[in-house]
Motif scaffolding. Sequence first.
Motif, PDB file in Angstrom:
ATOM      1  N   ILE A   1      -1.542   1.221 -10.339  1.00  0.00           N
ATOM      2  CA  ILE A   1      -2.404   0.751  -9.255  1.00  0.00           C
ATOM      3  C   ILE A   1      -2.808   1.888  -8.322  1.00  0.00           C
ATOM      4  O   ILE A   1      -3.836   1.795  -7.647  1.00  0.00           O
ATOM      5  CB  ILE A   1      -1.699  -0.371  -8.454  1.00  0.00           C
ATOM      6  N   TYR A   2      -2.023   2.978  -8.304  1.00  0.00           N
ATOM      7  CA  TYR A   2      -2.313   4.058  -7.358  1.00  0.00           C
ATOM      8  C   TYR A   2      -3.322   5.067  -7.918  1.00  0.00           C
ATOM      9  O   TYR A   2      -3.835   5.897  -7.180  1.00  0.00           O
ATOM     10  CB  TYR A   2      -1.024   4.778  -6.981  1.00  0.00           C
TER      11      TYR A   2
ATOM     12  N   GLN B   1      -8.265  -0.058  -1.503  1.00  0.00           N
ATOM     13  CA  GLN B   1      -6.956   0.075  -0.867  1.00  0.00           C
ATOM     14  C   GLN B   1      -6.376  -1.271  -0.480  1.00  0.00           C
ATOM     15  O   GLN B   1      -5.156  -1.480  -0.545  1.00  0.00           O
ATOM     16  CB  GLN B   1      -7.080   0.977   0.372  1.00  0.00           C
TER      17      GLN B   1
ATOM     18  N   VAL C   1      -4.723  -2.555  -3.480  1.00  0.00           N
ATOM     19  CA  VAL C   1      -3.497  -1.797  -3.735  1.00  0.00           C
ATOM     20  C   VAL C   1      -2.370  -2.277  -2.829  1.00  0.00           C
ATOM     21  O   VAL C   1      -1.230  -2.495  -3.271  1.00  0.00           O
ATOM     22  CB  VAL C   1      -3.749  -0.285  -3.536  1.00  0.00           C
TER      23      VAL C   1
END
Length: 809
Positions: free
Chosen positions: A374-375, A381, A384
């Motif tokens: 996911i990063y 964001q 995330v």
Amino acid sequence: MASQQARFGAFQDFTGHQGDKETLRLYDRAMAATSCGITISDAIQPHNPIIYCNPAFERITGYSAAEVLGRNCRFLQGPDTDPAAVEQIRQALRTGEGCVVVLKNYRKDGTPFWNELTISPVCDDEGRITQFIGVQTDITERKQAQERERESEARLRLTLNAAKMGVWEWDLRSEEVSGSPEVESLFGIASGSRAKSYEDYLKCVHPDDCYRVALEMARVVKEGGNLNSEYRIITPENTVRWVVSMGSVWRDERGEGVRLMGTVMDITERKLAEEASRQQFLRERLVGAIAKRIRASLNLEEVLNTTVEEVRTLLGTDRVLIYRLEPDGDGVVAVESVGEDWMPILGTNIKDPCFAKNCVSPYQQGRVRAIEDIYTAGIQQCHVDLLAKFQVKANLVVPILQGEHLWGLLIAHHCSESRKWQESEVMLLKQLSVQLAIAIGQSTLFQQLSTELVERKAAEAALRQSEAQLKEQATQLKQTLHELKQTQAQLIQSEKMSSLGQLVAGVAHEINNPVSFIYGNLAPASQYAKDLLNLLKLYQKYLPKPPEEIQEEADAIELDFLIEDLPKLLASMKMGADRIRDLVLSLRNFSRHDQAQKKPVDIHEGIDNTILILQHRLKEECSRPPIQIIKEYGDLPEVDCYAGQLNQVFMNLISNAIDALEEYNSKRSPEEINRDRSKITISTSLKNEQGSIKNEFDFINPSLVNIAPSSVIIRISDNGPGIPEAIQQRIFDPFFTTKPVGQGTGLGLSISYQVVVERHGGQLKCVSTPGKGTEFIVEIPLQKVEQESVLGAYCCLTSVSATPQRVAS
């Protein structure tokens, strides 16, 4: 004798002694008797000329003593003589030291030989070097044997490398284990390192396999027999590899084991392939089990919970959930299966504006999203942060659709680390999402029915006094239940048959669009052409003498022919478009009929559509005579059957007849083909329990007219070579074919038999006489056959993809 005396005189001269001649003669005889070539060169004179050679040197080199004496030994060298060896000889001659070299020399006839040359200096009383003695030994056979041994070892090494195999040995007395370079490479042992102990070897074995391997090796050492063990090893890079070890014990004269020797081969790829096949089987079994549960249960919650639990186990992931989407874009985790080490989120309401704004629409279009990390995936964001809140490192998301409506999401979470999702895993979730969509649709229908039943019960209590109304409501309720069952069956089967429908209907659709465009524009194009031609005629009428340039252009384009041919061209285009539309209509009919439920259909229409699709194989071509189709149709009612499967039976049988006739014609002369033209006869009739209503002479049997027919008979015959009796007994066996490899699978007639006999409860027979042709008789009962089998359902799915088969005579 003169040569011998010359050598003796030379020997006496270079010795510088006038001593006992008998002793000198004895020395000369000794050097003459040796099998090694001996030369003596003068170290004082320039270039060290040869002053003596023995007979063995003459035999080895093919040169006589007269040809050798006075020359330097360099005359024996050739273009591929090793320069390093030559330089070693020169260095020895310069320094006055002895040396031993092996180099390639050449005989007088040009043939090479390997020479092991030993050079020794001879000094006088004052210590000066006066001569060099050279001893030549022909080691050609030894070198050739060594070369053959090296080649053999190289071939063995290549074989072992190709098979990823190595050779090992366990010394049972010293407990040392050694292996070939392939074994060292496989186990990660430094090349050339000393042998390892048996305990060191066991440390390389995977802990889960170590005890078993030790027991198996101990058993072979103690009881004898052969070792054949598959196990895992751990390399120094901490990677796991699969190997198979095979070997046996060599024993001494007392029967005690001395060493265990064998081979080890890397089978990691095979094991990975087996594991992939096993995982594929488990995935298919899971999809089948879920589908079966959906058919057997109307409890949606049970189906959803079973699905997420089974998926998490199969994928080995940390959490699998179903996210139920609300109309306002928010949602709730409706179903969840989570590992013990991770936070449960069942029932969590999620308000994610990012999701509602950016993700709903793509998922409605069927998007599947696999995020490995996911990063690093480049997602927003806010998304995330939401995933990190639930400990997620990687996830796989598949939409669950109800028509064009996004009902929810089937999601797999991997929380322990990032994960690369495999294509097979994505396909599994996509297949399960289809099954879940069926279960949800089925549950919705059931809820609607339950609501309707409640309402009908209330109406029944209010209208209890009216018996007629109650009967009518009961009838309507029964009809509704029947329709629900039909709808349920259609939903279940729709996913199974989607690939077949999309294949045929997609082709028809893609052809139909451009053809419709062409066909729709032909009429106005014809009218435009007609108007332009009429306008041209008016010009010609009122301007009979156009300018010279116009007249030249009219001649160049052949205006008169163009005026005459253009209407014909447009008419020909319309005929072609009509033909294509007929073919498209047949394809659409063929695909529309192929449904997984029975329905009354016109058998003749299915046969005609099949013939139309195969029309290109019936027409005459330069290397193929035409095949005539003779249709003898009886008066048949509509038959309740699986139309698409029955169409495939017709396709298989007619295609096989065409194959047989084409092969038969390839072996006949043009005169035989013209005399006995190829024909395929298709006839239909009715049959009752006492026999055929229409007999072989095509007149009605009066005694059978009033008896209700029980089945329909379809006969498909050809005038080909026929089928030998020995082959007739096997034509319906799966995978049996007489066609060359690559031209048939042996499934066409087998599947046709299953469709007719097991799926429809009918009969499929073959009647053939070699030299007189073949006839296949299909009998389909008119009454509804309720029995279905798993094998019949499999035939439904595979019959389209199977290549039609015909036994070649």
